[in-house]
Design a protein around this motif. Sequence first.
Motif, PDB file in Angstrom:
ATOM      1  N   VAL A  51       0.815  -1.218   0.000  1.00 30.03           N
ATOM      2  CA  VAL A  51       0.000   0.000   0.000  1.00 30.03           C
ATOM      3  C   VAL A  51       0.850   1.271   0.000  1.00 30.03           C
ATOM      4  O   VAL A  51       0.469   2.272  -0.578  1.00 30.03           O
ATOM      5  N   ALA A  52       2.024   1.260   0.613  1.00 28.78           N
ATOM      6  CA  ALA A  52       2.859   2.458   0.689  1.00 28.78           C
ATOM      7  C   ALA A  52       3.627   2.734  -0.595  1.00 28.78           C
ATOM      8  O   ALA A  52       3.996   3.869  -0.865  1.00 28.78           O
ATOM      9  N   GLU A  53       3.863   1.718  -1.413  1.00 35.79           N
ATOM     10  CA  GLU A  53       4.725   1.882  -2.581  1.00 35.79           C
ATOM     11  C   GLU A  53       4.236   2.876  -3.625  1.00 35.79           C
ATOM     12  O   GLU A  53       5.008   3.725  -4.052  1.00 35.79           O
ATOM     13  N   PRO A  54       2.962   2.819  -4.072  1.00 33.06           N
ATOM     14  CA  PRO A  54       2.582   3.732  -5.151  1.00 33.06           C
ATOM     15  C   PRO A  54       2.633   5.193  -4.722  1.00 33.06           C
ATOM     16  O   PRO A  54       3.008   6.052  -5.508  1.00 33.06           O
ATOM     17  N   ALA A  55       2.297   5.471  -3.482  1.00 31.24           N
ATOM     18  CA  ALA A  55       2.354   6.860  -3.014  1.00 31.24           C
ATOM     19  C   ALA A  55       3.782   7.369  -3.065  1.00 31.24           C
ATOM     20  O   ALA A  55       4.046   8.478  -3.528  1.00 31.24           O
ATOM     21  N   GLY A  56       4.714   6.559  -2.602  1.00 29.77           N
ATOM     22  CA  GLY A  56       6.117   6.956  -2.636  1.00 29.77           C
ATOM     23  C   GLY A  56       6.597   7.224  -4.043  1.00 29.77           C
ATOM     24  O   GLY A  56       7.385   8.139  -4.278  1.00 29.77           O
ATOM     25  N   LYS A  57       6.121   6.457  -5.005  1.00 30.05           N
ATOM     26  CA  LYS A  57       6.512   6.646  -6.402  1.00 30.05           C
ATOM     27  C   LYS A  57       5.986   7.951  -6.976  1.00 30.05           C
ATOM     28  O   LYS A  57       6.499   8.454  -7.963  1.00 30.05           O
ATOM     29  N   LEU A  58       4.921   8.500  -6.361  1.00 31.86           N
ATOM     30  CA  LEU A  58       4.340   9.762  -6.834  1.00 31.86           C
ATOM     31  C   LEU A  58       4.775  10.952  -5.993  1.00 31.86           C
ATOM     32  O   LEU A  58       4.271  12.050  -6.156  1.00 31.86           O
ATOM     33  N   GLY A  59       5.677  10.745  -5.051  1.00 28.70           N
ATOM     34  CA  GLY A  59       6.175  11.853  -4.249  1.00 28.70           C
ATOM     35  C   GLY A  59       5.330  12.164  -3.024  1.00 28.70           C
ATOM     36  O   GLY A  59       5.524  13.182  -2.378  1.00 28.70           O
ATOM     37  N   VAL A  60       4.384  11.311  -2.701  1.00 28.05           N
ATOM     38  CA  VAL A  60       3.559  11.487  -1.503  1.00 28.05           C
ATOM     39  C   VAL A  60       4.230  10.700  -0.378  1.00 28.05           C
ATOM     40  O   VAL A  60       4.726   9.597  -0.613  1.00 28.05           O
ATOM     41  N   PRO A  61       4.279  11.231   0.839  1.00 31.67           N
ATOM     42  CA  PRO A  61       4.891  10.457   1.924  1.00 31.67           C
ATOM     43  C   PRO A  61       4.241   9.081   2.038  1.00 31.67           C
ATOM     44  O   PRO A  61       3.033   8.964   2.193  1.00 31.67           O
ATOM     45  N   ALA A  62       5.054   8.044   1.954  1.00 34.09           N
ATOM     46  CA  ALA A  62       4.538   6.673   1.950  1.00 34.09           C
ATOM     47  C   ALA A  62       3.810   6.333   3.234  1.00 34.09           C
ATOM     48  O   ALA A  62       2.930   5.478   3.247  1.00 34.09           O
ATOM     49  N   SER A  63       4.127   7.010   4.317  1.00 36.85           N
ATOM     50  CA  SER A  63       3.493   6.682   5.597  1.00 36.85           C
ATOM     51  C   SER A  63       2.013   7.059   5.626  1.00 36.85           C
ATOM     52  O   SER A  63       1.237   6.427   6.341  1.00 36.85           O
ATOM     53  N   ALA A  64       1.593   8.047   4.849  1.00 40.44           N
ATOM     54  CA  ALA A  64       0.195   8.496   4.914  1.00 40.44           C
ATOM     55  C   ALA A  64      -0.788   7.406   4.495  1.00 40.44           C
ATOM     56  O   ALA A  64      -1.678   7.047   5.270  1.00 40.44           O
ATOM     57  N   PRO A  65      -0.681   6.832   3.287  1.00 39.91           N
ATOM     58  CA  PRO A  65      -1.640   5.781   2.943  1.00 39.91           C
ATOM     59  C   PRO A  65      -1.436   4.515   3.776  1.00 39.91           C
ATOM     60  O   PRO A  65      -2.392   3.819   4.094  1.00 39.91           O
ATOM     61  N   ALA A  66      -0.204   4.222   4.150  1.00 35.28           N
ATOM     62  CA  ALA A  66       0.048   3.031   4.958  1.00 35.28           C
ATOM     63  C   ALA A  66      -0.604   3.175   6.331  1.00 35.28           C
ATOM     64  O   ALA A  66      -1.242   2.237   6.820  1.00 35.28           O
ATOM     65  N   ASP A  67      -0.476   4.343   6.953  1.00 31.96           N
ATOM     66  CA  ASP A  67      -1.107   4.576   8.259  1.00 31.96           C
ATOM     67  C   ASP A  67      -2.623   4.494   8.154  1.00 31.96           C
ATOM     68  O   ASP A  67      -3.287   3.914   9.015  1.00 31.96           O
ATOM     69  N   THR A  68      -3.182   5.081   7.095  1.00 33.15           N
ATOM     70  CA  THR A  68      -4.630   5.039   6.895  1.00 33.15           C
ATOM     71  C   THR A  68      -5.102   3.593   6.729  1.00 33.15           C
ATOM     72  O   THR A  68      -6.085   3.179   7.338  1.00 33.15           O
ATOM     73  N   ALA A  69      -4.395   2.820   5.899  1.00 35.44           N
ATOM     74  CA  ALA A  69      -4.779   1.430   5.670  1.00 35.44           C
ATOM     75  C   ALA A  69      -4.656   0.611   6.955  1.00 35.44           C
ATOM     76  O   ALA A  69      -5.541  -0.189   7.270  1.00 35.44           O
TER      77      ALA A  69
END
Length: 155
Positions: A17-35
């Motif tokens: 879940v964290a990987e695609p956000a990181g690839k787009l420049g979004v902090p990977a922790s945000a979607p991972a924490d939400t999930a």
Amino acid sequence: MTQTDVVIVGAANAGLVAEPAGKLGVPASAPADTAETFDRAVAAGAATRFDPMRLDGLSAEPPGRPPKSNWAQTLDKPPFIAYAVTFASGGLKIDNQARVVDTTGRPMPGLYATGEIAGDCFHHNYAAGAGLVRGVAFGRIAGSNAAARAAGGAG
């Protein structure tokens, strides 16, 4: 719904879940924490009790997030895809009272929309800042109607 034009400036597909956000420049922790927060709120054994053909009562009430009343499942099956969207035109169709209307043109009781979520305004072109003006004007109308409805009026 009206036709929507979306400008996607990037997309990423990944197994975590964290990987695609990181690839787009979004902090990977945000979607991972939400999930992770959502997953902790999903009922034990939800995967085996899931029934998409009926209201199955598999709810989740993650802290600080809107509750999900049915069909809650953990977010653990890839692929996970993220999109970076810079602009969307179109959206929900509204009437002159900011009420969302269904496909037959009837207002949906108690549902209002304004700003960029509301469609039928910028089909062919978009003047910078115009969504803000529309949001303010229809926001006042929607707010007044919602307040009147809550007070037992016709809104």
